[in-house]
Enzyme design. Structure first.
Site, PDB file in Angstrom:
ATOM      1  CB  CYS A   1      50.046  47.796  53.537  1.00 46.97           C
ATOM      2  SG  CYS A   1      50.511  49.233  52.601  1.00 46.97           S
ATOM      3  CB  ILE A   2      46.153  50.519  52.341  1.00 48.51           C
ATOM      4  CG1 ILE A   2      44.949  51.467  52.315  1.00 48.51           C
ATOM      5  CG2 ILE A   2      46.132  49.605  51.123  1.00 48.51           C
ATOM      6  CD1 ILE A   2      44.988  52.617  53.293  1.00 48.51           C
TER       7      ILE A   2
END
Ligand SMILES: *[C@@H]1O[C@H](CO)[C@@H](O)[C@H](O)[C@H]1NC(C)=O
Ligand SMILES: *[C@@H]1O[C@H](CO)[C@@H](O)[C@H](O)[C@H]1NC(C)=O
Length: 225
Positions: free
Chosen positions: A136-137
């Site tokens: 994800c991030i």
């Protein structure tokens, strides 16, 4: 003996902590892969506390280690106590807590600072040539700490409206890293740096596809460990 893997959390809940489904997916795939897992989080105050029903910040104060303990069923340690010699790999699930609590990407973008224990953990695994998995991030942590590395956060354009945060890829490139475009079911392996990334919830995709993508990341991490 199973591979010994440290999982680093950033709180509990997508908007101010670790994304719960991603943390769970990583733990399920690690379990299936026969890994021995220990969970860690920094013992710091959260940047903010979000009411997940309304999506708005509250004036509550919460601690990242205490909140992460919810996901760890209470079995968790302060990240400051992590000894790299006791592990074969480390994994960072995503969620905005990574960009708010583990580093300041949520407000500073590529100019962000990285929590000292997160930085030293990443540096130590990298130095020991032990694999680092991020989804994800979380790949922005690698991009910030290891300029020149290769990561994916999905696509660098909002392909089919599925990648609304595609500009993250440009910020990663501005840090001197190479962004590799991948779909949600895939992960990218930077062999030289032993960094494995997958986009997870950076892609608007059905939950099972995110689960499977995280599965490929965990599998590659265990292979490199
Ligand atoms: C990063 O810092 C530069 C130079 O100080 C500034 O121009 C830029 O706006 C900053 N970027 C972000 C995302 O804060
Ligand atoms: C990480 O720590 C190293 C060694 O202390 C330091 O040189 C580097 O600037 C830090 N990186 C970040 C992104 O904080």
């Amino acid at each position: 003996m199973g591979k010994r893997v440290a999982v680093v959390l950033a709180g509990c809940g997508v908007f101010d902590g670790s994304e719960i489904h991603e943390a769970s997916a990583a733990l399920v795939h690690l379990s299936r892969g026969g890994a021995e897992v220990k969970i860690f989080a920094p013992n710091i105050e959260q940047r903010d506390v979000v009411n997940h029903l309304k999506g708005s910040p509250t004036d509550e104060k919460r601690n990242v280690l205490v909140e992460s303990a919810r996901l760890a069923r209470g079995n968790i340690q302060d990240l400051a106590e992590l000894k790299v010699s006791e592990f074969d790999a480390v994994i960072f699930p995503g969620g905005f807590g990574v960009a708010k609590n583990l580093c300041s990407w949520a407000v500073d973008g590529k100019n962000c600072t990285v929590n000292e224990h997160v930085n030293s953990t990443l540096q130590a695994f990298h130095k020991a040539k032990k694999p680092i998995g991020l989804c994800c991030i979380s790949p922005v942590l690698a991009a910030k700490v290891f300029p020149g590395c290769e990561v994916t956060v999905g696509q660098d354009k909002n392909v089919d409206g599925r990648f609304p945060d595609a500009e993250t890829a440009s910020a990663i490139a501005e840090l001197g890293c190479k962004h590799i475009c991948k779909d949600v079911s895939e992960s990218h392996v930077d062999k030289a740096n032993k960094i494995v990334t997958t986009c997870a919830f950076m892609c608007k995709a059905p939950l099972h596809q995110i689960f499977d993508g995280i599965g490929t990341m965990v599998e590659e991490v265990l292979k490199l460990a």
